[in-house]
Design an enzyme around this catalytic site. Sequence first.
Site, short mmCIF file in Angstrom:
data_model
loop_
_atom_site.label_atom_id
_atom_site.label_comp_id
_atom_site.label_asym_id
_atom_site.label_seq_id
_atom_site.Cartn_x
_atom_site.Cartn_y
_atom_site.Cartn_z
N ARG A 52 0.90 -1.23 -0.01
CA ARG A 52 -0.05 0.10 -0.13
C ARG A 52 0.89 1.15 0.05
O ARG A 52 2.08 1.04 0.07
CB ARG A 52 -0.97 -0.20 1.50
CG ARG A 52 -0.24 -0.55 2.46
CD ARG A 52 -0.43 0.19 3.58
NE ARG A 52 -0.54 1.70 3.52
CZ ARG A 52 0.89 2.31 3.73
NH1 ARG A 52 2.02 1.83 3.88
NH2 ARG A 52 0.82 3.68 3.66
N GLY A 53 0.33 2.39 -0.13
CA GLY A 53 0.86 3.66 -0.24
C GLY A 53 1.17 4.04 -1.76
O GLY A 53 1.72 3.17 -2.32
N ALA A 54 1.19 5.12 -2.08
CA ALA A 54 1.09 5.61 -3.67
C ALA A 54 2.28 5.06 -4.36
O ALA A 54 2.07 4.49 -5.42
CB ALA A 54 0.66 7.22 -3.63
N ARG A 95 -7.41 -0.31 -6.59
CA ARG A 95 -7.79 0.65 -6.06
C ARG A 95 -7.60 1.83 -6.59
O ARG A 95 -6.73 2.06 -7.51
CB ARG A 95 -6.48 0.99 -4.85
CG ARG A 95 -6.53 -0.64 -3.89
CD ARG A 95 -5.52 -0.21 -2.78
NE ARG A 95 -6.26 0.70 -1.65
CZ ARG A 95 -5.41 1.37 -0.90
NH1 ARG A 95 -4.20 0.90 -0.56
NH2 ARG A 95 -6.06 2.37 0.00
N GLN A 202 -2.36 2.75 9.83
CA GLN A 202 -0.85 2.85 9.24
C GLN A 202 -0.03 3.61 10.12
O GLN A 202 1.13 3.30 10.16
CB GLN A 202 -1.21 3.40 7.96
CG GLN A 202 -1.80 2.53 6.79
CD GLN A 202 -3.11 2.99 6.92
OE1 GLN A 202 -3.97 3.45 7.65
NE2 GLN A 202 -3.98 2.84 5.61
N ASP A 242 -1.66 10.70 -2.28
CA ASP A 242 -2.36 9.61 -3.05
C ASP A 242 -2.49 10.18 -4.62
O ASP A 242 -2.43 9.53 -5.64
CB ASP A 242 -3.59 8.88 -2.71
CG ASP A 242 -3.15 7.93 -1.47
OD1 ASP A 242 -2.92 8.61 -0.28
OD2 ASP A 242 -2.66 6.74 -1.84
N ASN A 252 -5.63 12.34 0.33
CA ASN A 252 -4.53 11.51 1.15
C ASN A 252 -5.39 10.88 2.16
O ASN A 252 -6.60 10.93 2.11
CB ASN A 252 -3.52 12.29 1.92
CG ASN A 252 -2.46 11.55 2.54
OD1 ASN A 252 -1.77 10.88 1.96
ND2 ASN A 252 -2.10 12.03 3.77
N LYS A 253 -4.92 10.06 2.92
CA LYS A 253 -5.40 9.14 3.96
C LYS A 253 -6.63 9.96 4.65
O LYS A 253 -6.29 11.20 5.05
CB LYS A 253 -4.41 8.43 4.96
CG LYS A 253 -5.15 7.73 5.94
CD LYS A 253 -5.75 6.44 5.35
CE LYS A 253 -5.48 5.63 4.17
NZ LYS A 253 -6.32 4.95 3.64
O1 MRU Z 1 -4.50 3.33 2.13
P1 MRU Z 1 -3.31 3.34 2.08
O2 MRU Z 1 -2.56 3.12 3.19
O3 MRU Z 1 -2.55 2.90 0.77
O4 MRU Z 1 -3.07 5.17 2.11
C1 MRU Z 1 -1.66 5.74 2.16
C2 MRU Z 1 -1.66 7.15 2.16
O5 MRU Z 1 -2.67 7.60 2.07
C3 MRU Z 1 -0.36 7.67 2.14
O6 MRU Z 1 -0.37 8.63 2.91
C4 MRU Z 1 -0.05 8.07 0.51
O7 MRU Z 1 -0.39 7.09 -0.42
C5 MRU Z 1 1.36 8.66 0.49
S1 MRU Z 1 2.60 7.18 0.84
C6 MRU Z 1 4.09 8.10 0.42
#
Ligand code: MRU
Length: 351
Positions: A52-54, A95, A202, A242, A252-253
Amino acid sequence: MTVATSTAMRTIWWDAGRVRLIDQTRLPHELAIVVCETVDELASAIRGMRVRGAPALGVAAAFGIALAAVRSEARDGGALLADLAGAGRVLRATRPTAVNLSWGVEQMLSRARQLAGADVPTIRQAVVNGALALAEADERACRALGRHGADLVPDGGTVLTHCNAGALAAVAYGTALGVLRAAWEQGKRFHVLVDETRPFLQGARLTAWELVQEGIPATLITDGMAAHFLKAQVQAVVVGADRIAANGDVANKIGTYGVAVVAKENGVPFYVAAPTSTVDLSVPTGEHIPIEERSPDEVVHVAGVRIAPAGVAAAHPAFDVTPARYVTAIITERGIARAPYADSLRRLVES
Ligand code: MRU
C-alpha cells in the site's frame, strides 16, 4: 501466493520472475514476505493492503505488468500486448485513488506499445527492465524530495504526520518520512507525533515501526488528539499524497483534511511530500478525484475484534481531499511547489 519470513528491507522487489513484498498487514508483529507469481495474486495483495502507499502501488503495478509479460503464453507481439492490456485492467481496478497505480501500468504499457511489431522475448525483456528502472527511480525520487524538504523541518521542534508515507509506502526511504529521514541525517533533531490513523492504523503499525527502527523519537497519538497538540506543540505537519490535482488539492488518507484545517487555524505549516508521479494534471480539482470506499467491516473491527454492536451502520471512505488553500508547500523530487499551484506544479511536472 506464498508467505515466508525474512529480514529484507525493501518494500517490494523483483526476484527471478516473481514479485516479493513485505506483508504490511502483519507488521509490526512480524516481518513476513509475500511472493506473488501471477497478476491475480499481486492484485489480491494490493486489494488486501499487503502492499500500500501511492509510490509502492505505482511500482507494484509496473511489476504486475512485468509478471503478465513473463507468464504470458502469447506467440506474437500483438497477442502479448493484448495480455498486458488485460493485466493493466485487472491492476487498475484494485484501488482507485492513488494515481501512481494507473501511472505505473501506463508507463509499462506505453513502453510495450513502442515495441509493437517486435517479437515476444524482446517486449517481455523491455517490460521487465522498465519495471526495474521504475523501482530504482522511485527510490531516487524519494531521496531527492527528502533533500529538498529537509530544509523545511524545524531543528528542535515537533513534527506531526498522518498515515504512513514512509519506506513502506514506497520502494524505500519514503516521502513524508523521507523528508524527516533526510533532515535527521543532516543532523537536525526533532520529535515526531504519529497519528494512529484509524481504521487501518498505518500510523500506529507502520510509521511508528519505521521511526523506532530509525531511532527518531516519536510519540503515538490517536487521531482525535491531533487538534489538541496542533494548538501549541507542533511546528510543522508533513504528510504524503495519493493524488494531487492540477490546482494543488491533495487526496490523502482519511483524516488528513482535518489535520490541515487545524494546522492552518493555528499557524502551523502543512507540507505535502510526493513524487511528481502523484501529480495528476488531467484532474483539474480535488472534486474529480475518485475516493475509494472500503468495507465498513474495517471500521467496526479492530485487530479482528468487533468493537461496535451488530446492526449499526459504518462508513469507510479511505481518503479525503485537502483543498490547496491549506497546503503550505508541495515537496517533490524536482523541487518545492508553492501557491499558485496551477503554475508551480505544471512547471515541475513538465520540467
Ligand atoms: O490506504 P493506504 O495505506 O494505501 O494510504 C496511504 C496514504 O494515504 C499515504 O499517505 C499516501 O499513499 C502517500 S505514501 C508515500
